[in-house]
Design a protein around this motif. Structure first.
Motif, PDB file in Angstrom:
ATOM      1  N   MET A 265      -2.184  11.707  25.753  1.00  0.00           N
ATOM      2  CA  MET A 265      -2.422  11.262  24.394  1.00  0.00           C
ATOM      3  C   MET A 265      -1.821   9.866  24.228  1.00  0.00           C
ATOM      4  N   LYS A 266      -2.618   8.957  23.717  1.00  0.00           N
ATOM      5  CA  LYS A 266      -2.178   7.577  23.536  1.00  0.00           C
ATOM      6  C   LYS A 266      -1.941   7.304  22.058  1.00  0.00           C
ATOM      7  N   SER A 267      -0.782   6.789  21.756  1.00  0.00           N
ATOM      8  CA  SER A 267      -0.435   6.456  20.389  1.00  0.00           C
ATOM      9  C   SER A 267      -0.569   4.958  20.179  1.00  0.00           C
ATOM     10  N   GLU A 268      -0.992   4.560  18.997  1.00  0.00           N
ATOM     11  CA  GLU A 268      -1.135   3.148  18.664  1.00  0.00           C
ATOM     12  C   GLU A 268      -0.411   2.859  17.356  1.00  0.00           C
ATOM     13  N   PRO A 269       0.116   1.658  17.191  1.00  0.00           N
ATOM     14  CA  PRO A 269       0.721   1.289  15.906  1.00  0.00           C
ATOM     15  C   PRO A 269      -0.322   1.365  14.792  1.00  0.00           C
ATOM     16  N   THR A 270       0.137   1.692  13.588  1.00  0.00           N
ATOM     17  CA  THR A 270      -0.768   1.835  12.450  1.00  0.00           C
ATOM     18  C   THR A 270      -0.326   0.941  11.307  1.00  0.00           C
ATOM     19  N   LEU A 271      -1.249   0.153  10.788  1.00  0.00           N
ATOM     20  CA  LEU A 271      -0.998  -0.706   9.642  1.00  0.00           C
ATOM     21  C   LEU A 271      -0.958   0.165   8.384  1.00  0.00           C
ATOM     22  N   LEU A 272       0.148   0.104   7.628  1.00  0.00           N
ATOM     23  CA  LEU A 272       0.307   0.922   6.421  1.00  0.00           C
ATOM     24  C   LEU A 272       0.246   0.110   5.137  1.00  0.00           C
ATOM     25  N   LEU A 273       0.602  -1.163   5.235  1.00  0.00           N
ATOM     26  CA  LEU A 273       0.595  -2.049   4.080  1.00  0.00           C
ATOM     27  C   LEU A 273       0.180  -3.420   4.574  1.00  0.00           C
ATOM     28  N   HIS A 274      -0.718  -4.063   3.859  1.00  0.00           N
ATOM     29  CA  HIS A 274      -1.160  -5.399   4.247  1.00  0.00           C
ATOM     30  C   HIS A 274      -1.209  -6.289   3.022  1.00  0.00           C
ATOM     31  N   ARG A 275      -0.415  -7.364   3.063  1.00  0.00           N
ATOM     32  CA  ARG A 275      -0.350  -8.353   1.975  1.00  0.00           C
ATOM     33  C   ARG A 275      -0.218  -7.706   0.595  1.00  0.00           C
ATOM     34  N   GLY A 276       0.726  -6.777   0.489  1.00  0.00           N
ATOM     35  CA  GLY A 276       1.020  -6.142  -0.794  1.00  0.00           C
ATOM     36  C   GLY A 276       0.149  -4.961  -1.142  1.00  0.00           C
ATOM     37  N   ARG A 277      -0.840  -4.652  -0.311  1.00  0.00           N
ATOM     38  CA  ARG A 277      -1.756  -3.551  -0.615  1.00  0.00           C
ATOM     39  C   ARG A 277      -1.460  -2.371   0.307  1.00  0.00           C
ATOM     40  N   PHE A 278      -1.107  -1.225  -0.307  1.00  0.00           N
ATOM     41  CA  PHE A 278      -0.897  -0.006   0.458  1.00  0.00           C
ATOM     42  C   PHE A 278      -2.228   0.481   1.007  1.00  0.00           C
ATOM     43  N   LEU A 279      -2.261   0.851   2.260  1.00  0.00           N
ATOM     44  CA  LEU A 279      -3.467   1.405   2.882  1.00  0.00           C
ATOM     45  C   LEU A 279      -3.330   2.926   2.841  1.00  0.00           C
ATOM     46  N   ASP A 280      -3.740   3.479   1.695  1.00  0.00           N
ATOM     47  CA  ASP A 280      -3.513   4.892   1.405  1.00  0.00           C
ATOM     48  C   ASP A 280      -4.129   5.833   2.428  1.00  0.00           C
ATOM     49  N   GLY A 281      -5.294   5.496   2.942  1.00  0.00           N
ATOM     50  CA  GLY A 281      -5.940   6.353   3.943  1.00  0.00           C
ATOM     51  C   GLY A 281      -5.101   6.454   5.209  1.00  0.00           C
ATOM     52  N   ALA A 282      -4.610   5.322   5.681  1.00  0.00           N
ATOM     53  CA  ALA A 282      -3.777   5.311   6.880  1.00  0.00           C
ATOM     54  C   ALA A 282      -2.464   6.033   6.622  1.00  0.00           C
ATOM     55  N   MET A 283      -1.892   5.842   5.429  1.00  0.00           N
ATOM     56  CA  MET A 283      -0.632   6.512   5.091  1.00  0.00           C
ATOM     57  C   MET A 283      -0.827   8.021   5.038  1.00  0.00           C
ATOM     58  N   ARG A 284      -1.944   8.460   4.500  1.00  0.00           N
ATOM     59  CA  ARG A 284      -2.235   9.894   4.416  1.00  0.00           C
ATOM     60  C   ARG A 284      -2.387  10.490   5.813  1.00  0.00           C
ATOM     61  N   ILE A 285      -3.137   9.818   6.678  1.00  0.00           N
ATOM     62  CA  ILE A 285      -3.347  10.304   8.046  1.00  0.00           C
ATOM     63  C   ILE A 285      -2.029  10.385   8.805  1.00  0.00           C
ATOM     64  N   GLN A 286      -1.166   9.389   8.626  1.00  0.00           N
ATOM     65  CA  GLN A 286       0.109   9.338   9.348  1.00  0.00           C
ATOM     66  C   GLN A 286       1.228  10.097   8.641  1.00  0.00           C
ATOM     67  N   ARG A 287       0.931  10.615   7.457  1.00  0.00           N
ATOM     68  CA  ARG A 287       1.907  11.381   6.671  1.00  0.00           C
ATOM     69  C   ARG A 287       3.146  10.554   6.335  1.00  0.00           C
TER      70      ARG A 287
END
Length: 81
Positions: A1-23
């Motif tokens: 299983m390969k893990s990759e870094p995940t962007l959670l916030l970009h330029r002040g905007r929360f990336l809710d979908g990514a945050m939900r997936i990553q808990r």
């Protein structure tokens, strides 16, 4: 299983979908911002969930077109950055 870094916030905007997936909660992202000395989410380029579970706060390089250390990080399918 390969893990990759995940962007959670970009330029002040929360990336809710990514945050939900990553808990990861907004409170956890805000705690990482405070821990880095950032006054608010808009003052950094990004927050990244690293493969070891830590949260990295990437300071703004000043240019909207600059990618720098964010190169290779993909936003979730439903959230473009």
């Amino acid at each position: 299983m390969k893990s990759e870094p995940t962007l959670l916030l970009h330029r002040g905007r929360f990336l809710d979908g990514a945050m939900r997936i990553q808990r990861v909660t907004r409170a956890e992202v805000l705690a990482a911002l405070r821990g880095s000395g950032a006054a608010d989410a808009g003052s950094v380029a990004a927050v990244v969930l690293e493969t070891d579970g830590s949260l990295s706060v990437v300071r703004d390089a000043g240019g909207a077109g600059n990618v720098g250390t964010l190169e290779g990080l993909a936003a979730t399918r439903d959230e473009a950055w």
